[in-house]
Design a protein around this motif. Sequence first.
Motif, PDB file in Angstrom:
ATOM      1  N   ALA A 111       0.828  -1.205   0.000  1.00 56.70           N
ATOM      2  CA  ALA A 111       0.000   0.000   0.000  1.00 56.70           C
ATOM      3  C   ALA A 111       0.862   1.254   0.000  1.00 56.70           C
ATOM      4  CB  ALA A 111      -0.925  -0.011   1.216  1.00 56.70           C
ATOM      5  N   ALA A 112       1.950   1.247   0.779  1.00 55.56           N
ATOM      6  CA  ALA A 112       2.823   2.416   0.828  1.00 55.56           C
ATOM      7  C   ALA A 112       3.527   2.643  -0.502  1.00 55.56           C
ATOM      8  CB  ALA A 112       3.851   2.261   1.947  1.00 55.56           C
TER       9      ALA A 112
ATOM     10  N   VAL B 115      12.690   2.907   5.990  1.00 57.06           N
ATOM     11  CA  VAL B 115      12.152   3.577   4.807  1.00 57.06           C
ATOM     12  C   VAL B 115      11.313   4.784   5.220  1.00 57.06           C
ATOM     13  CG1 VAL B 115      10.508   3.336   2.900  1.00 57.06           C
ATOM     14  CG2 VAL B 115      12.236   1.587   3.268  1.00 57.06           C
ATOM     15  N   VAL B 116      10.485   4.606   6.245  1.00 55.73           N
ATOM     16  CA  VAL B 116       9.644   5.706   6.721  1.00 55.73           C
ATOM     17  C   VAL B 116      10.507   6.846   7.258  1.00 55.73           C
ATOM     18  CG1 VAL B 116       7.909   6.379   8.415  1.00 55.73           C
ATOM     19  CG2 VAL B 116       7.679   4.211   7.199  1.00 55.73           C
ATOM     20  N   ASP B 117      11.489   6.508   8.081  1.00 53.77           N
ATOM     21  CA  ASP B 117      12.373   7.543   8.631  1.00 53.77           C
ATOM     22  C   ASP B 117      13.061   8.319   7.518  1.00 53.77           C
ATOM     23  OD1 ASP B 117      11.694   6.818  11.185  1.00 53.77           O
ATOM     24  OD2 ASP B 117      13.506   5.643  11.552  1.00 53.77           O
ATOM     25  N   LEU B 118      13.511   7.611   6.499  1.00 55.85           N
ATOM     26  CA  LEU B 118      14.202   8.260   5.387  1.00 55.85           C
ATOM     27  C   LEU B 118      13.259   9.166   4.614  1.00 55.85           C
ATOM     28  CD1 LEU B 118      16.852   8.436   3.762  1.00 55.85           C
ATOM     29  CD2 LEU B 118      16.053   6.474   2.421  1.00 55.85           C
TER      30      LEU B 118
ATOM     31  N   ALA C 196       3.100  17.232   1.843  1.00 56.66           N
ATOM     32  CA  ALA C 196       3.825  16.718   3.003  1.00 56.66           C
ATOM     33  C   ALA C 196       2.896  15.895   3.886  1.00 56.66           C
ATOM     34  CB  ALA C 196       4.432  17.866   3.803  1.00 56.66           C
ATOM     35  N   GLN C 197       1.656  16.377   4.084  1.00 57.77           N
ATOM     36  CA  GLN C 197       0.700  15.636   4.888  1.00 57.77           C
ATOM     37  C   GLN C 197       0.307  14.332   4.208  1.00 57.77           C
ATOM     38  OE1 GLN C 197      -0.387  16.456   8.061  1.00 57.77           O
ATOM     39  NE2 GLN C 197      -1.099  14.329   7.933  1.00 57.77           N
ATOM     40  N   ALA C 198       0.168  14.374   2.883  1.00 60.44           N
ATOM     41  CA  ALA C 198      -0.166  13.156   2.146  1.00 60.44           C
ATOM     42  C   ALA C 198       0.939  12.117   2.295  1.00 60.44           C
ATOM     43  CB  ALA C 198      -0.394  13.484   0.674  1.00 60.44           C
ATOM     44  N   ARG C 199       2.173  12.590   2.299  1.00 65.66           N
ATOM     45  CA  ARG C 199       3.302  11.680   2.490  1.00 65.66           C
ATOM     46  C   ARG C 199       3.245  11.021   3.862  1.00 65.66           C
ATOM     47  NH1 ARG C 199       9.253  14.194   2.627  1.00 65.66           N
ATOM     48  NH2 ARG C 199       8.328  15.438   0.976  1.00 65.66           N
ATOM     49  N   ARG C 200       2.999  11.830   4.891  1.00 66.72           N
ATOM     50  CA  ARG C 200       2.919  11.279   6.240  1.00 66.72           C
ATOM     51  C   ARG C 200       1.744  10.306   6.366  1.00 66.72           C
ATOM     52  NH1 ARG C 200       4.542  16.592   7.463  1.00 66.72           N
ATOM     53  NH2 ARG C 200       2.385  17.283   7.745  1.00 66.72           N
ATOM     54  N   ASP C 201       0.618  10.651   5.772  1.00 69.75           N
ATOM     55  CA  ASP C 201      -0.553   9.770   5.830  1.00 69.75           C
ATOM     56  C   ASP C 201      -0.271   8.429   5.160  1.00 69.75           C
ATOM     57  OD1 ASP C 201      -1.934  11.746   7.138  1.00 69.75           O
ATOM     58  OD2 ASP C 201      -3.051  12.422   5.366  1.00 69.75           O
ATOM     59  N   ALA C 202       0.496   8.462   4.067  1.00 64.74           N
ATOM     60  CA  ALA C 202       0.808   7.229   3.347  1.00 64.74           C
ATOM     61  C   ALA C 202       1.760   6.339   4.128  1.00 64.74           C
ATOM     62  CB  ALA C 202       1.406   7.561   1.982  1.00 64.74           C
ATOM     63  N   LEU C 203       2.616   6.963   4.949  1.00 61.87           N
ATOM     64  CA  LEU C 203       3.681   6.212   5.601  1.00 61.87           C
ATOM     65  C   LEU C 203       3.367   5.809   7.038  1.00 61.87           C
ATOM     66  CD1 LEU C 203       6.700   8.241   4.229  1.00 61.87           C
ATOM     67  CD2 LEU C 203       6.154   5.865   3.717  1.00 61.87           C
ATOM     68  N   THR C 204       2.447   6.493   7.691  1.00 64.16           N
ATOM     69  CA  THR C 204       2.137   6.171   9.084  1.00 64.16           C
ATOM     70  C   THR C 204       1.710   4.713   9.274  1.00 64.16           C
ATOM     71  OG1 THR C 204       1.584   8.456   9.641  1.00 64.16           O
ATOM     72  CG2 THR C 204       0.656   6.733  11.047  1.00 64.16           C
ATOM     73  N   PRO C 205       0.817   4.155   8.428  1.00 62.44           N
ATOM     74  CA  PRO C 205       0.456   2.744   8.616  1.00 62.44           C
ATOM     75  C   PRO C 205       1.637   1.797   8.426  1.00 62.44           C
ATOM     76  CG  PRO C 205      -1.161   3.870   7.235  1.00 62.44           C
ATOM     77  CD  PRO C 205       0.004   4.790   7.362  1.00 62.44           C
TER      78      PRO C 205
END
Length: 257
Positions: free
Chosen positions: A157-158, A210-213, A227-236
Amino acid sequence: MSTDLPVSARLAWWGTAWLRGQVVTDLLLDAVIGDEATHAVAGLGHLGLGAPADTSRGTGTGTETLLGGLARLRAEGATSFGAAFPVEGDLVGLGGPAGFNTEAVEAGEAVVVAGADVGLVPVTVGAATTWVAHRAVRRQLPDVGEADRALRQELLAAADALARLEVARWRPEVADHLMNLRHRAPLSAPDGVPARCVELAARGLQAVAVVDLALVDDGGAISAAEAQARRDALTPLERAGRRALVAACSPEVWPPA
């Protein structure tokens, strides 16, 4: 021994193997301490646990050597060491009480000692780590199979979400990592850790990396919305990675050998 593992994961794997007679003391200490200078355990006496058999292990300040502390926990009935990697809002691997949870969240990791009702939170200053002891209660844990499936789903999904966000444009190295998920540096584990858990831990660490990077510099995004879309995609994915690591480093839920 792999120092790529967080210190709580190392104590969970090698500490459990030591309790079960699968590794000798020197290997335990080398694996847990790694490149640091010293490890100690503080606060066991304040929990009402018995005094160490060898009082020379103590420092006179309520702190004792790592081996002295682990030996005391073994004498108190410890059966395994399990890791937790909580964040605010997701206390995965913890059961309480609140004081222990708060300290574990601040550290980002902890160890729960099954059979002794003790939690250990690593506090590192320079090249020295002190494991501060707290009371801990029984915890609920993700199943290894469940954590494995969730991580696989979130990785796919990510990758799809980040492709839609044109990840290669703002973080080409993240795209490289996502395209090379099958190529992972192997983790070294002691006897007794199921191969499935070693592999799951490696994938969990990879997902979190990967998320941290990807989130290291929100300035790479065109807008605040991106930026928010990126965080939303990576949080799960980050959550699934931590849960995978907890399951892989919690002997209570390991599959039968």
